[in-house]
Scaffold this motif. Structure first.
Motif, PDB file in Angstrom:
ATOM      1  N   ASP A   1      68.837 -39.008 -45.222  1.00  0.00           N
ATOM      2  CA  ASP A   1      68.777 -39.805 -46.229  1.00  0.00           C
ATOM      3  C   ASP A   1      69.536 -39.721 -47.352  1.00  0.00           C
ATOM      4  O   ASP A   1      70.427 -40.321 -48.229  1.00  0.00           O
ATOM      5  CB  ASP A   1      67.651 -40.023 -46.576  1.00  0.00           C
ATOM      6  N   GLU A   2      70.101 -37.820 -47.671  1.00  0.00           N
ATOM      7  CA  GLU A   2      70.846 -37.524 -49.095  1.00  0.00           C
ATOM      8  C   GLU A   2      72.029 -37.824 -48.800  1.00  0.00           C
ATOM      9  O   GLU A   2      72.679 -38.099 -49.658  1.00  0.00           O
ATOM     10  CB  GLU A   2      69.766 -35.882 -48.832  1.00  0.00           C
TER      11      GLU A   2
ATOM     12  N   SER B   1      77.992 -31.493 -42.849  1.00  0.00           N
ATOM     13  CA  SER B   1      79.505 -31.189 -42.618  1.00  0.00           C
ATOM     14  C   SER B   1      80.448 -32.455 -44.228  1.00  0.00           C
ATOM     15  O   SER B   1      81.328 -32.830 -44.538  1.00  0.00           O
ATOM     16  CB  SER B   1      80.648 -31.866 -41.785  1.00  0.00           C
ATOM     17  N   LEU B   2      79.092 -33.938 -43.541  1.00  0.00           N
ATOM     18  CA  LEU B   2      79.945 -35.403 -44.768  1.00  0.00           C
ATOM     19  C   LEU B   2      79.277 -34.588 -45.886  1.00  0.00           C
ATOM     20  O   LEU B   2      80.454 -35.184 -46.284  1.00  0.00           O
ATOM     21  CB  LEU B   2      78.826 -36.326 -43.920  1.00  0.00           C
ATOM     22  N   ILE B   3      78.312 -33.735 -46.422  1.00  0.00           N
ATOM     23  CA  ILE B   3      78.550 -33.844 -47.857  1.00  0.00           C
ATOM     24  C   ILE B   3      79.887 -32.441 -47.987  1.00  0.00           C
ATOM     25  O   ILE B   3      80.127 -32.681 -49.209  1.00  0.00           O
ATOM     26  CB  ILE B   3      77.274 -33.409 -48.074  1.00  0.00           C
ATOM     27  N   SER B   4      79.727 -32.006 -47.555  1.00  0.00           N
ATOM     28  CA  SER B   4      80.963 -30.864 -47.927  1.00  0.00           C
ATOM     29  C   SER B   4      82.493 -31.760 -48.269  1.00  0.00           C
ATOM     30  O   SER B   4      83.251 -31.414 -48.659  1.00  0.00           O
ATOM     31  CB  SER B   4      81.386 -29.572 -46.716  1.00  0.00           C
TER      32      SER B   4
ATOM     33  N   GLN C   1      65.127 -45.737 -38.339  1.00  0.00           N
ATOM     34  CA  GLN C   1      64.322 -45.678 -39.536  1.00  0.00           C
ATOM     35  C   GLN C   1      65.080 -46.350 -40.807  1.00  0.00           C
ATOM     36  O   GLN C   1      65.010 -46.093 -42.134  1.00  0.00           O
ATOM     37  CB  GLN C   1      63.680 -44.391 -39.499  1.00  0.00           C
ATOM     38  N   LEU C   2      66.283 -44.516 -40.763  1.00  0.00           N
ATOM     39  CA  LEU C   2      67.261 -45.050 -41.705  1.00  0.00           C
ATOM     40  C   LEU C   2      67.973 -46.364 -41.705  1.00  0.00           C
ATOM     41  O   LEU C   2      68.235 -46.759 -42.662  1.00  0.00           O
ATOM     42  CB  LEU C   2      68.755 -43.780 -41.608  1.00  0.00           C
ATOM     43  N   VAL C   3      67.823 -47.381 -40.763  1.00  0.00           N
ATOM     44  CA  VAL C   3      69.232 -48.589 -41.012  1.00  0.00           C
ATOM     45  C   VAL C   3      68.082 -49.570 -41.576  1.00  0.00           C
ATOM     46  O   VAL C   3      68.471 -50.407 -41.549  1.00  0.00           O
ATOM     47  CB  VAL C   3      69.297 -49.265 -38.524  1.00  0.00           C
TER      48      VAL C   3
END
Length: 326
Positions: free
Chosen positions: A167-168, A62-65, A212-214
């Motif tokens: 990540d993307e 949704s964010l990418i869209s 892991q992302l943070v």
């Protein structure tokens, strides 16, 4: 040390939320507890442009869209239970008229695109690591819309897959908005339909993904909403009758901790003034014809005028109309 509560360390961002910064919130239903409080305190908020989303694939996609933004066509909808619906959106977008559904979805896409380019903060609340796929199309869905269970396969997403898609999304978000700061949190709502053990496996994977992302990205943070309910409160008296959803006391406790650790001191002071104003607005006079009530309205009206003049970027029209002297 409080003898009745296990202490918890909450990491704080280098810069905290201020007025009039823009805050986009997306994810599970618990997102809206924080979002609604911020909205009530007159922060500039956009909540769940796709409606409630639970799994990381749906959130990331949704964010990418929003980045283009994607525009939905009639072929992106399906007709079921007398309604036109989207597999990528909550049922709040559904309608008997296909054109209305597309208008609502595409308008939300445009609003989210514009807001995200200017946003200062993105708060992502992940609810479940289980994803559902249409069997025939082998396509992940964000919402099953009460369609027959036989239409879907259910899958517990691997940590690596969730990391890859988020990540993307983060890379692309930072490309379009280099100043964006992201807060990850995990919903404390139990997904008991998955099973107690399965729910715990799901939450564990989400927590690992978030950390892991943070650890990888600057300007990303972890707010422990899940731990505040599960490990600090850790009592069924903080849940509703279904023993699944945190009750008012629990959600209020989480929101108070968020305000304490993530909102700038000046903004907290202003938010407190606005909170008092909202309490006064909700007051229902038993005898509105009395001089005492007229004085009350006049006092609140003057306070609102003062705040409006001091903070012209905030909208107090509703309060001014409510307190307008009789």
């Amino acid at each position: 040390m409080d003898p009745f509560f296990l202490p918890i360390q909450i990491s704080e961002p280098a810069e905290r939320i201020r007025y009039p910064q823009k805050i986009l919130l997306t994810g599970s239903c618990f997102t809206e507890h924080i979002g609604q409080h911020l909205l009530d305190m007159k922060f500039d908020v956009l909540q769940n442009p796709n409606g409630i989303l639970f799994d990381p694939l749906s959130v990331a996609n949704s964010l990418i869209s929003y980045l283009k933004p994607d525009q939905f066509q009639p072929g992106d909808l399906f007709f079921h239970n007398e309604l036109w619906q989207s597999w990528k959106h909550h049922s709040q977008f559904s309608d008997t008229d296909q054109h209305i559904v597309l208008d609502k979805i595409n308008n939300s896409q445009r609003v989210a695109h514009s807001f995200l380019k200017q946003a200062d903060w993105l708060i992502i609340t992940l609810g479940s690591a289980f994803a559902y796929y249409l069997k025939e199309q082998k396509k992940a869905v964000a919402n099953c819309h009460r369609a027959p269970a036989g239409w879907f396969t259910k899958r517990l997403l691997p940590v690596e897959e969730m990391l890859a898609v988020l990540d993307e999304a983060i890379h692309r978000l930072f490309d379009i908005n280099p100043r964006l700061q992201i807060v990850f949190t995990i919903s404390p709502v139990r997904h008991i339909r998955d099973g107690v053990i399965e729910n715990n496996r799901s939450k564990a994977r989400l927590i690992e993904v978030a950390h892991q992302l943070v650890s990888k990205f600057n300007r990303t943070y972890y707010f422990p909403a899940y731990e505040l309910v599960i490990d600090v409160l850790r009592d069924y008296r903080f849940y509703d009758k279904d023993l699944v959803h945190p009750n008012y006391m629990a959600t209020n406790y989480v929101v108070e901790n968020f305000m304490e650790h993530y909102v700038h001191t000046d903004a907290k002071l202003l938010a407190e003034e606005i909170r008092k104003l909202q309490i006064s607005r909700r007051h229902r006079a038993l005898h509105p014809e009395t001089e005492a009530h007229r004085r009350f309205l006049k006092e609140q009206y003057e306070k609102t005028l003062e705040l409006s003049a001091k903070y012209p970027f905030l909208n107090f029209e509703v309060e001014l109309e409510h307190f307008k002297p009789l």
